[in-house]
Design an enzyme around this catalytic site. Structure first.
Site, short mmCIF file in Angstrom:
data_model
loop_
_atom_site.label_atom_id
_atom_site.label_comp_id
_atom_site.label_asym_id
_atom_site.label_seq_id
_atom_site.Cartn_x
_atom_site.Cartn_y
_atom_site.Cartn_z
N ASP A 469 -13.39 -41.47 29.76
CA ASP A 469 -12.43 -40.44 30.16
C ASP A 469 -11.17 -41.06 30.77
O ASP A 469 -11.17 -42.23 31.18
CB ASP A 469 -13.11 -39.50 31.16
CG ASP A 469 -12.63 -38.07 31.02
OD1 ASP A 469 -11.53 -37.86 30.48
OD2 ASP A 469 -13.35 -37.16 31.48
N ASP A 536 -10.42 -29.75 27.02
CA ASP A 536 -11.31 -29.23 28.05
C ASP A 536 -11.57 -27.75 27.86
O ASP A 536 -12.39 -27.17 28.56
CB ASP A 536 -10.73 -29.49 29.44
CG ASP A 536 -11.17 -30.86 29.96
OD1 ASP A 536 -11.93 -31.54 29.27
OD2 ASP A 536 -10.73 -31.24 31.06
C1 GLA Z 1 -12.58 -34.33 32.26
C2 GLA Z 1 -13.26 -34.22 30.91
C3 GLA Z 1 -14.43 -33.29 31.02
C4 GLA Z 1 -15.40 -33.81 32.06
C5 GLA Z 1 -14.67 -33.99 33.38
C6 GLA Z 1 -15.55 -34.68 34.39
O1 GLA Z 1 -11.98 -33.13 32.64
O2 GLA Z 1 -12.36 -33.83 29.93
O3 GLA Z 1 -15.07 -33.17 29.77
O4 GLA Z 1 -15.93 -35.02 31.63
O5 GLA Z 1 -13.48 -34.76 33.24
O6 GLA Z 1 -14.90 -34.86 35.59
#
Ligand code: GLA
Length: 778
Positions: A469, A536
């Site tokens: 990420d 997201d």
């Molecule tokens: C980001 C990612 C999510 C999740 C969160 C965890 O927003 O896109 O899918 O993994 O971080 O903190």
């Protein structure tokens, strides 16, 4: 100098350059494949343009009428009469003027192309190099071309050397005649990525650019330039992209005389590179493709290139394990016991990979701390990652893990020991993003730290998937080296240096890129990570837009889509499970992201059957030829799908937007299948939640049963409406290839308040239907 023509062919396209009498490199043609015996002199743009205020090139050379402003060039320069945007801006002792002349054209071995710290696509058909020299600035450029014949893709980059200050350098410059072209591109933001837009090209400069740090969710680096009346399947369309994950700038300049100059490369805002004797600078690769077969033609070229030359083998073409990610199911609130329950449920439903998301290391019970020290939180996971990984393995599942290696929290050990590793200006309060700061990836020590850090965790348990990420943009651009001018570029190359090591060290791990969803969805990332978490926003309908838009340039195989809970956490929208399944399944990285314990028995039954279907067809979703289809509906409906190379099989998704009472005669979109064959078209059995009828149920229920009472609640958890009233709604048609090609196969009508029957599809808001189409045995 003698005139010379240089021609590159791919399967269906031709690119022609001409070295003219003075040695300038003219761009004569990029478009559909020309005849092999084509007389290339015909392509020469005959018009010179000595109008009132135009500037002649050099009266003493050969032709007083020769003005650079009127010609089509492979490199755009300033100072000698070309007043369009330069593709290279270099400040030498002689100022900004530049004048590159042809030195040599070399056909080189593909094995001789050097990566130069950038991802390098593999198995090119040809590698050509053109050397040019500018006497004014005493600088040399090499234009490198990689030809991917079967994909109809040409890559181009520039290698530059000279003493002075480089202020701009595009990966390519393409001058073409405007033919009523318009541009198709994307815009968006967090959770709201990949909105498509079409823009008519007006005189002046159109720019897509970002300086956020990553390639960004504001605009994806790909764009199309297409004839105004090009359709999904016909007309000339050009496609462009960049194999780069940092800030980019793509510009299209339309001149007063209706020509276009198209450039793409690193963003020249906030960029410069001072070069000393012996130093050089290399751009990332620009990607060019074109097709006469409309937007789908260009998409298929891009997809072919990405799957055959960019994404790592074997992941590029193989089905991914169906996964369960715990993020939206638990967020930070989990422990070993809860995870084991999830794994139990997942394994029973045929899920093949369990992914532990954020929150597994110390100081990480929310998103305010903990980043950079990946020490397992023993309070949550007393047996460490090993215990969870082993548990999943015992249940026949793989185990995967979330990381955010490029980041640092202020409360970390690393920050205490090495504050200079963080991108911050000394004595200036840094600007936070999601409460965290960026590590300085241009620093080799930081690169080593990340590699060691990630490796240690990967070796602590049987981890077969990584979600990498990246949750903030860059700010306070201050690397400890104090090399400010090229920080974005150096950061991006630092990232590639790290990924190069990790991919080689752990080649069998399936890597997924994520940047708060789609904040870094680009070809640079896809050269390392096999798939990307698109957004997201997990809402199934929003995803239809994103996947359909991104599919113009990226195959479904590299997109990850998950079935999440309802109401959806980002939009509070309620989309039926069957649709959530359909829409997520039509992406390569298919899986679930919800608390399985909250599913009803009816949901579980559907998921377990659905997973069997997913396992049968997921390789087809990944490898079939992608098409977007046009529906005949006046409502908001979208359709796309895949067709096998031999055209014997197809999988077609038809998605509803917001519903409407308007009854329509719906047809299956026209599909380019085999004319002489017959096909069976079928769907899964429709499953409608009895609860979705609300108080309307009162009309059919006996008085003593409340439509929202315990009896209905009990039933809706266990049986679909169709089972309860003993009907089966499953579309089945037999049709000739001719009929399917015509787009006239009439489909069952949708629910418009008329009653439920075996031929009524529930056309409620945002639902979708997946059509399975296969050639019929004689
Ligand atoms: C980001 C990612 C999510 C999740 C969160 C965890 O927003 O896109 O899918 O993994 O971080 O903190």
């Amino acid at each position: 100098m003698e005139q010379k023509y240089i021609r590159f062919d791919t399967l269906n396209s031709t690119y022609v350059l001409r070295v003219n009498e003075v040695g300038h490199l003219e761009n004569l043609y990029y478009g559909p494949l020309l005849a092999s015996e084509e007389n290339l002199t015909q392509l020469f743009h005959k018009r010179d343009n000595m109008l009132g205020t135009s500037t002649g090139y050099d009266a003493s050379v050969f032709d007083n009428a020769y003005s650079l402003d009127a010609r089509f060039f492979e490199v755009g320069t300033a100072g000698k009469g070309d007043y369009r945007k330069p593709s290279i801006i270099f400040l030498s002792d002689n100022g900004y003027s530049q004048d590159y002349k042809f030195v040599s054209f070399n056909t080189r071995k593909v094995s001789e192309v050097t990566a130069e710290g950038f991802p390098l696509p593999h198995d090119a058909s040809k590698y050509y190099e053109i050397e040019m020299y500018c006497a004014i600035s005493n600088s040399t450029i090499y234009l490198d071309y990689l030809i991917f014949k079967e994909s109809d893709v040409i890559l181009r980059r520039v290698r530059f050397s000279g003493i002075g200050r480089l202020e701009k350098i595009s990966s390519f410059n393409l001058d073409i005649v405007n033919n009523n072209y318009e541009v198709f591109a994307t815009y968006g933001t967090w959770g709201n990525e990949a909105h498509p837009f079409t823009h008519k090209l007006m005189p002046g400069v159109f720019e897509l650019q970002t300086n956020a740090g990553p390639s960004s969710n504001r605009h994806n680096p790909f764009f199309l330039v297409k004839e105004q009346d090009a359709t999904l399947n016909s007309g000339i369309v050009y496609g462009f992209n960049l194999i780069y994950s940092g800030p980019f700038s793509a510009t299209i300049e339309r001149t007063f005389d209706n020509r276009l100059r198209i450039q793409h490369g690193i963003n020249d805002d906030l960029f410069a590179k001072t070069l000393q004797e012996g130093e050089s600078f290399v751009t990332p690769w620009g990607v060019l493709t074109t097709s006469t077969k409309g937007e789908n033609g260009v998409s298929q070229n891009f997809h072919h290139f990405i799957q055959n030359h960019l994404v790592r083998s074997p992941f590029a073409k193989s089905a991914r394990p169906i996964l369960l990610n715990n993020w939206e199911g638990t967020y930070f609130d989990f422990n070993a016991k809860k995870l084991k329950y999830l794994i139990d449920d997942a394994s029973q439903l045929g899920i093949e990979l369990f992914v532990l998301d954020d929150g597994w290391f110390i100081n990480r019970d929310d998103d305010r701390g903990g980043l950079s020290n990946y020490e397992v939180n023993k309070k949550k996971l007393p047996g460490g990652l090993k215990e969870i990984a082993n548990y999943a393995n015992k249940k026949g599942m793989k185990f995967g893990l979330w990381f955010e290696p490029e980041m640092i929290s202020k409360d970390s050990k690393l920050y205490e020991e090495h504050p200079e590793y963080a991108v911050m200006i000394p004595d200036v309060s840094p600007s936070p993003g999601r409460n965290q700061y960026s590590l300085d990836l241009s620093n080799k020590d930081v690169q080593k730290y990340i590699i060691d850090n990630v490796s240690a965790v990967l070796e602590s348990a049987n981890i077969e998937y990584v979600k990498w990420d990246y949750n903030r943009n860059l700010s306070d651009f201050y690397p400890s080296s104090r090399v400010f001018e090229s920080f974005f570029y150096d950061y991006t190359k630092g990232l590639y240096a790290i990924l190069e090591v990790l991919m080689n060290k752990y080649p069998t791990i399936l890597w997924e890129g994520c940047a708060s969803g789609g904040n870094r969805f680009d070809l640079g990332i896809l050269s390392y990570f096999d798939q990307i978490w698109v957004s997201d926003t997990s809402d199934a309908y929003e995803r239809i837009r994103m996947h359909r838009t991104l599919a113009k340039a990226y195959p479904l195989s590299v997109m990850s889509g998950h079935v999440s809970a309802i109401p959806n956490h980002q939009l509070l929208r309620n989309i039926p499970l069957q649709t959530r399944f359909n829409n997520a399944f039509m992406s390569g990285g298919f899986g679930y992201e919800l608390d399985l314990a909250k599913l009803t028995p009816l949901n579980k039954k559907f998921i377990s059957e659905g997973n069997n279907i997913a396992k049968l067809f997921s390789e087809f979703v990944i490898n079939g030829n992608y098409y977007e289809f046009k529906t005949n509906s006046q409502k908001e409906k979208y359709s796309y799908g895949v067709i096998s190379e031999d055209k014997k099989h197809a999988l077609v998704l038809v998605s509803n937007g917001s519903g409407s009472i308007l009854p329509e005669t719906l047809t299956l979109p026209a599909l380019p299948l085999l004319e002489e064959a017959f096909y069976e078209v079928t769907t899964m059995e429709q499953i409608t939640d009895i609860g979705s009828f609300g108080s309307l149920l009162k009309r059919v229920l006996p008085k003593f049963i409340k439509y929202d009472g315990p009896i209905i609640n009990y039933l809706r958890k266990r049986k679909s409406t169709e089972e309860l009233i003993n009907i089966k709604v499953q579309e089945n048609y037999v049709a000739s290839g001719k009929l399917l090609r015509s787009g006239k196969l009439s489909l069952y009508p949708e629910w418009t308040g008329t009653g439920v029957g075996p031929t009524t599809r529930s056309g409620i808001d945002f639902n979708s239907v997946l059509y399975f189409i296969s050639i019929k045995d004689k």
